[in-house]
Design an enzyme around this catalytic site. Structure first.
Site, PDB file in Angstrom:
ATOM      1  N   THR A   1      24.205  52.333  47.186  1.00 47.39           N
ATOM      2  CA  THR A   1      24.177  51.019  46.532  1.00 47.39           C
ATOM      3  C   THR A   1      24.535  49.894  47.498  1.00 47.39           C
ATOM      4  O   THR A   1      24.295  48.728  47.193  1.00 47.39           O
ATOM      5  CB  THR A   1      25.153  50.997  45.341  1.00 47.39           C
ATOM      6  OG1 THR A   1      26.280  51.784  45.703  1.00 47.39           O
ATOM      7  CG2 THR A   1      24.518  51.558  44.090  1.00 47.39           C
ATOM      8  N   GLU A  54      35.335  56.775  53.139  1.00 46.36           N
ATOM      9  CA  GLU A  54      34.967  55.348  53.147  1.00 46.36           C
ATOM     10  C   GLU A  54      33.805  55.057  54.086  1.00 46.36           C
ATOM     11  O   GLU A  54      33.659  55.718  55.111  1.00 46.36           O
ATOM     12  CB  GLU A  54      36.165  54.549  53.668  1.00 46.36           C
ATOM     13  CG  GLU A  54      36.966  53.841  52.621  1.00 46.36           C
ATOM     14  CD  GLU A  54      36.228  52.721  51.910  1.00 46.36           C
ATOM     15  OE1 GLU A  54      35.164  52.286  52.375  1.00 46.36           O
ATOM     16  OE2 GLU A  54      36.722  52.271  50.869  1.00 46.36           O
ATOM     17  N   ASP A  55      33.016  54.028  53.736  1.00 42.87           N
ATOM     18  CA  ASP A  55      31.959  53.591  54.658  1.00 42.87           C
ATOM     19  C   ASP A  55      32.217  52.184  55.193  1.00 42.87           C
ATOM     20  O   ASP A  55      31.357  51.633  55.877  1.00 42.87           O
ATOM     21  CB  ASP A  55      30.580  53.597  53.966  1.00 42.87           C
ATOM     22  CG  ASP A  55      30.455  52.473  52.958  1.00 42.87           C
ATOM     23  OD1 ASP A  55      31.444  52.210  52.245  1.00 42.87           O
ATOM     24  OD2 ASP A  55      29.386  51.848  52.894  1.00 42.87           O
ATOM     25  N   LYS A  62      40.315  45.445  49.082  1.00 41.80           N
ATOM     26  CA  LYS A  62      40.442  46.095  50.391  1.00 41.80           C
ATOM     27  C   LYS A  62      40.245  45.008  51.448  1.00 41.80           C
ATOM     28  O   LYS A  62      39.450  44.094  51.210  1.00 41.80           O
ATOM     29  CB  LYS A  62      39.346  47.162  50.571  1.00 41.80           C
ATOM     30  CG  LYS A  62      39.411  48.297  49.564  1.00 41.80           C
ATOM     31  CD  LYS A  62      38.166  49.194  49.673  1.00 41.80           C
ATOM     32  CE  LYS A  62      38.119  50.175  48.533  1.00 41.80           C
ATOM     33  NZ  LYS A  62      36.883  50.995  48.502  1.00 41.80           N
ATOM     34  N   SER A 100      37.327  52.234  44.264  1.00 37.12           N
ATOM     35  CA  SER A 100      36.208  51.321  44.555  1.00 37.12           C
ATOM     36  C   SER A 100      36.570  49.881  44.230  1.00 37.12           C
ATOM     37  O   SER A 100      37.296  49.622  43.271  1.00 37.12           O
ATOM     38  CB  SER A 100      34.990  51.734  43.725  1.00 37.12           C
ATOM     39  OG  SER A 100      33.996  50.731  43.775  1.00 37.12           O
ATOM     40  N   ALA A 101      36.022  48.949  45.018  1.00 43.00           N
ATOM     41  CA  ALA A 101      36.223  47.512  44.760  1.00 43.00           C
ATOM     42  C   ALA A 101      35.289  47.013  43.666  1.00 43.00           C
ATOM     43  O   ALA A 101      35.429  45.888  43.190  1.00 43.00           O
ATOM     44  CB  ALA A 101      35.969  46.732  46.043  1.00 43.00           C
ATOM     45  N   SER A 102      34.333  47.840  43.257  1.00 42.51           N
ATOM     46  CA  SER A 102      33.271  47.359  42.359  1.00 42.51           C
ATOM     47  C   SER A 102      33.713  47.319  40.898  1.00 42.51           C
ATOM     48  O   SER A 102      34.330  48.259  40.390  1.00 42.51           O
ATOM     49  CB  SER A 102      32.042  48.256  42.475  1.00 42.51           C
ATOM     50  OG  SER A 102      31.087  47.865  41.506  1.00 42.51           O
ATOM     51  N   LYS A 103      33.346  46.226  40.228  1.00 37.60           N
ATOM     52  CA  LYS A 103      33.575  46.132  38.787  1.00 37.60           C
ATOM     53  C   LYS A 103      32.467  46.842  38.025  1.00 37.60           C
ATOM     54  O   LYS A 103      32.524  46.964  36.805  1.00 37.60           O
ATOM     55  CB  LYS A 103      33.647  44.658  38.367  1.00 37.60           C
ATOM     56  CG  LYS A 103      34.837  43.957  38.984  1.00 37.60           C
ATOM     57  CD  LYS A 103      35.079  42.580  38.423  1.00 37.60           C
ATOM     58  CE  LYS A 103      36.447  42.111  38.910  1.00 37.60           C
ATOM     59  NZ  LYS A 103      36.780  40.769  38.540  1.00 37.60           N
ATOM     60  N   ASN A 104      31.440  47.281  38.722  1.00 37.43           N
ATOM     61  CA  ASN A 104      30.313  47.987  38.106  1.00 37.43           C
ATOM     62  C   ASN A 104      30.385  49.500  38.306  1.00 37.43           C
ATOM     63  O   ASN A 104      29.417  50.219  38.014  1.00 37.43           O
ATOM     64  CB  ASN A 104      28.987  47.486  38.702  1.00 37.43           C
ATOM     65  CG  ASN A 104      28.746  46.015  38.398  1.00 37.43           C
ATOM     66  OD1 ASN A 104      28.812  45.609  37.249  1.00 37.43           O
ATOM     67  ND2 ASN A 104      28.484  45.214  39.421  1.00 37.43           N
ATOM     68  N   ASP A 116      35.449  56.290  47.969  1.00 36.25           N
ATOM     69  CA  ASP A 116      34.824  55.002  47.734  1.00 36.25           C
ATOM     70  C   ASP A 116      33.492  55.310  47.049  1.00 36.25           C
ATOM     71  O   ASP A 116      33.010  56.448  47.086  1.00 36.25           O
ATOM     72  CB  ASP A 116      34.612  54.309  49.087  1.00 36.25           C
ATOM     73  CG  ASP A 116      33.821  53.031  48.955  1.00 36.25           C
ATOM     74  OD1 ASP A 116      34.114  52.242  48.046  1.00 36.25           O
ATOM     75  OD2 ASP A 116      32.896  52.825  49.764  1.00 36.25           O
ATOM     76  N   LEU A 117      32.895  54.298  46.426  1.00 29.37           N
ATOM     77  CA  LEU A 117      31.620  54.536  45.722  1.00 29.37           C
ATOM     78  C   LEU A 117      30.414  54.057  46.532  1.00 29.37           C
ATOM     79  O   LEU A 117      29.609  54.854  47.031  1.00 29.37           O
ATOM     80  CB  LEU A 117      31.659  53.820  44.357  1.00 29.37           C
ATOM     81  CG  LEU A 117      30.334  53.739  43.605  1.00 29.37           C
ATOM     82  CD1 LEU A 117      29.790  55.108  43.242  1.00 29.37           C
ATOM     83  CD2 LEU A 117      30.515  52.904  42.333  1.00 29.37           C
ATOM     84  N   ASP A 118      30.315  52.710  46.659  1.00 31.73           N
ATOM     85  CA  ASP A 118      29.123  52.105  47.261  1.00 31.73           C
ATOM     86  C   ASP A 118      29.007  52.494  48.735  1.00 31.73           C
ATOM     87  O   ASP A 118      29.884  52.187  49.542  1.00 31.73           O
ATOM     88  CB  ASP A 118      29.204  50.569  47.146  1.00 31.73           C
ATOM     89  CG  ASP A 118      29.202  50.103  45.689  1.00 31.73           C
ATOM     90  OD1 ASP A 118      28.363  50.599  44.918  1.00 31.73           O
ATOM     91  OD2 ASP A 118      30.035  49.253  45.341  1.00 31.73           O
ATOM     92  N   LYS A 174      31.022  44.818  53.249  1.00 37.11           N
ATOM     93  CA  LYS A 174      31.227  46.149  52.665  1.00 37.11           C
ATOM     94  C   LYS A 174      32.688  46.343  52.248  1.00 37.11           C
ATOM     95  O   LYS A 174      33.592  46.052  53.033  1.00 37.11           O
ATOM     96  CB  LYS A 174      30.826  47.242  53.654  1.00 37.11           C
ATOM     97  CG  LYS A 174      29.314  47.366  53.804  1.00 37.11           C
ATOM     98  CD  LYS A 174      28.946  48.553  54.678  1.00 37.11           C
ATOM     99  CE  LYS A 174      27.447  48.643  54.858  1.00 37.11           C
ATOM    100  NZ  LYS A 174      27.074  49.669  55.837  1.00 37.11           N
ATOM    101  N   GLY A 175      32.884  46.831  51.048  1.00 30.29           N
ATOM    102  CA  GLY A 175      34.233  47.114  50.554  1.00 30.29           C
ATOM    103  C   GLY A 175      34.954  45.887  50.030  1.00 30.29           C
ATOM    104  O   GLY A 175      36.047  45.982  49.489  1.00 30.29           O
ATOM    105  N   VAL A 176      34.335  44.719  50.184  1.00 24.13           N
ATOM    106  CA  VAL A 176      34.982  43.450  49.843  1.00 24.13           C
ATOM    107  C   VAL A 176      34.557  43.032  48.424  1.00 24.13           C
ATOM    108  O   VAL A 176      33.401  43.197  48.049  1.00 24.13           O
ATOM    109  CB  VAL A 176      34.553  42.389  50.891  1.00 24.13           C
ATOM    110  CG1 VAL A 176      35.064  41.022  50.521  1.00 24.13           C
ATOM    111  CG2 VAL A 176      35.047  42.805  52.273  1.00 24.13           C
TER     112      VAL A 176
HETATM  113  C1  BG6 Z   1      32.229  47.357  46.977  1.00 19.83           C
HETATM  114  C2  BG6 Z   1      31.002  47.033  47.804  1.00 19.83           C
HETATM  115  O1  BG6 Z   1      32.235  48.726  46.694  1.00 19.83           O
HETATM  116  O2  BG6 Z   1      32.203  46.633  45.750  1.00 19.83           O
HETATM  117  C3  BG6 Z   1      30.873  45.523  48.008  1.00 19.83           C
HETATM  118  O3  BG6 Z   1      31.108  47.662  49.065  1.00 19.83           O
HETATM  119  C4  BG6 Z   1      30.907  44.827  46.648  1.00 19.83           C
HETATM  120  O4  BG6 Z   1      29.668  45.255  48.681  1.00 19.83           O
HETATM  121  C5  BG6 Z   1      32.172  45.218  45.894  1.00 19.83           C
HETATM  122  O5  BG6 Z   1      30.895  43.411  46.830  1.00 19.83           O
HETATM  123  C6  BG6 Z   1      32.250  44.570  44.517  1.00 19.83           C
HETATM  124  O6  BG6 Z   1      31.219  45.085  43.721  1.00 19.83           O
HETATM  125  P1  BG6 Z   1      30.761  44.498  42.323  1.00 19.83           P
HETATM  126  O7  BG6 Z   1      29.846  45.555  41.778  1.00 19.83           O
HETATM  127  O8  BG6 Z   1      32.000  44.309  41.492  1.00 19.83           O
HETATM  128  O9  BG6 Z   1      30.081  43.202  42.592  1.00 19.83           O
HETATM  129 MG    MG Z   2      31.653  51.330  50.355  1.00 19.19          MG
END
Ligand code: BG6
Ligand code: MG
Length: 220
Positions: free
Chosen positions: A21, A173-174, A149, A118-122, A13-15, A49-51
């Site tokens: 982050t 994972e955190d 997730k 990772s769930a993040s688009k960033n 996982d990333l964040d 977290k993770g959402v």
């Molecule tokens: C997850 C984080 O990795 O990414 C969440 O734990 C976050 O907190 C999710 O909402 C989506 O991230 P982003 O960068 O696409 O807004």
């Molecule tokens: Mg995380």
């Protein structure tokens, strides 16, 4: 229990795992919550977290007991991401969490395949800031999945992209959402953080410093 064999892959996982982050996500959501007259607490943040971004705002609205129209929902999502991206501009390679680089080096030396889940688009923006892309053979992020997730999609796609079975992979994972995703997907799940925050994980460590010494030689 599939934890007691040697694994061929590691999915991170990333964040909150590679870099802190999770804290920036929290601060940006806290500001949005205050616009909804809700004081977002650290305990609430565990549920975020993770959402995914959309599901996080839905959770905050339910915590605040509010319903809003679609245009405002969209504006709040945009505002949150703008604040978050502003905060992460300052990230440098020195912000990798303690022991992470050593863990990546350990795995690389043993030819263990490394992937991101990772769930993040960033995620790729953060990877650029951290300069760690070269360690990773697969990058599965919020742009590559349909389901957030605790659905296992992100890790199943990660294992597939590494050319491995889920049972061959360890997930780091955190978040509880991520631990559930890993276990549902059939991977070995390692939680980073305080044990009381998690259920169903195979292992739990406070950070990579201890984990690198005690757990990596057992799992890989
Ligand atoms: C997850 C984080 O990795 O990414 C969440 O734990 C976050 O907190 C999710 O909402 C989506 O991230 P982003 O960068 O696409 O807004
Ligand atoms: Mg995380």
């Amino acid at each position: 229990m599939n934890a007691n064999h040697k694994h061929q892959g590691a999915l991170f996982d990333l964040d909150g795992v590679l870099v802190d982050t999770a804290h920036y996500h929290f601060l940006a959501w806290k500001k949005i919550a205050s616009k909804l007259d809700y004081d977002l607490k650290r305990e609430d943040n565990e549920q975020l977290k993770g959402v995914s971004r959309i599901d996080s705002l839905k959770k905050i609205l339910s915590l605040a007991g509010k319903t809003i129209e679609a245009p405002l929902f969209g504006q709040l999502l945009e505002q949150k991401n703008e604040d978050y991206l502003n905060a992460v501009k300052q990230i440098t390679p020195a912000d990798l969490l303690p022991g992470v680089r050593e863990a990546l080096e350990f795995l690389k030396e043993r030819n263990i395949k490394i992937g991101l889940g990772s769930a993040s688009k960033n995620a790729l923006i953060i990877f650029d800031r951290l300069q760690i892309t070269h360690y990773f053979k697969a990058l599965i992020d919020g742009n590559s999945v349909q389901h957030s997730k605790p659905h296992p999609e992100v890790f199943l796609k990660g294992a597939q992209a590494l050319g491995l079975t889920p049972a061959d992979c360890v997930v780091f994972e955190d978040s509880q959402a991520g631990i559930t995703a890993a276990k549902t997907g059939g991977m070995t799940a390692v939680a980073l953080g305080e044990p009381f925050l998690f259920t169903d994980m195979d292992y739990c460590y406070p950070n990579f410093n201890v984990l690198n010494l005690e757990l990596l030689p057992i799992l890989f």
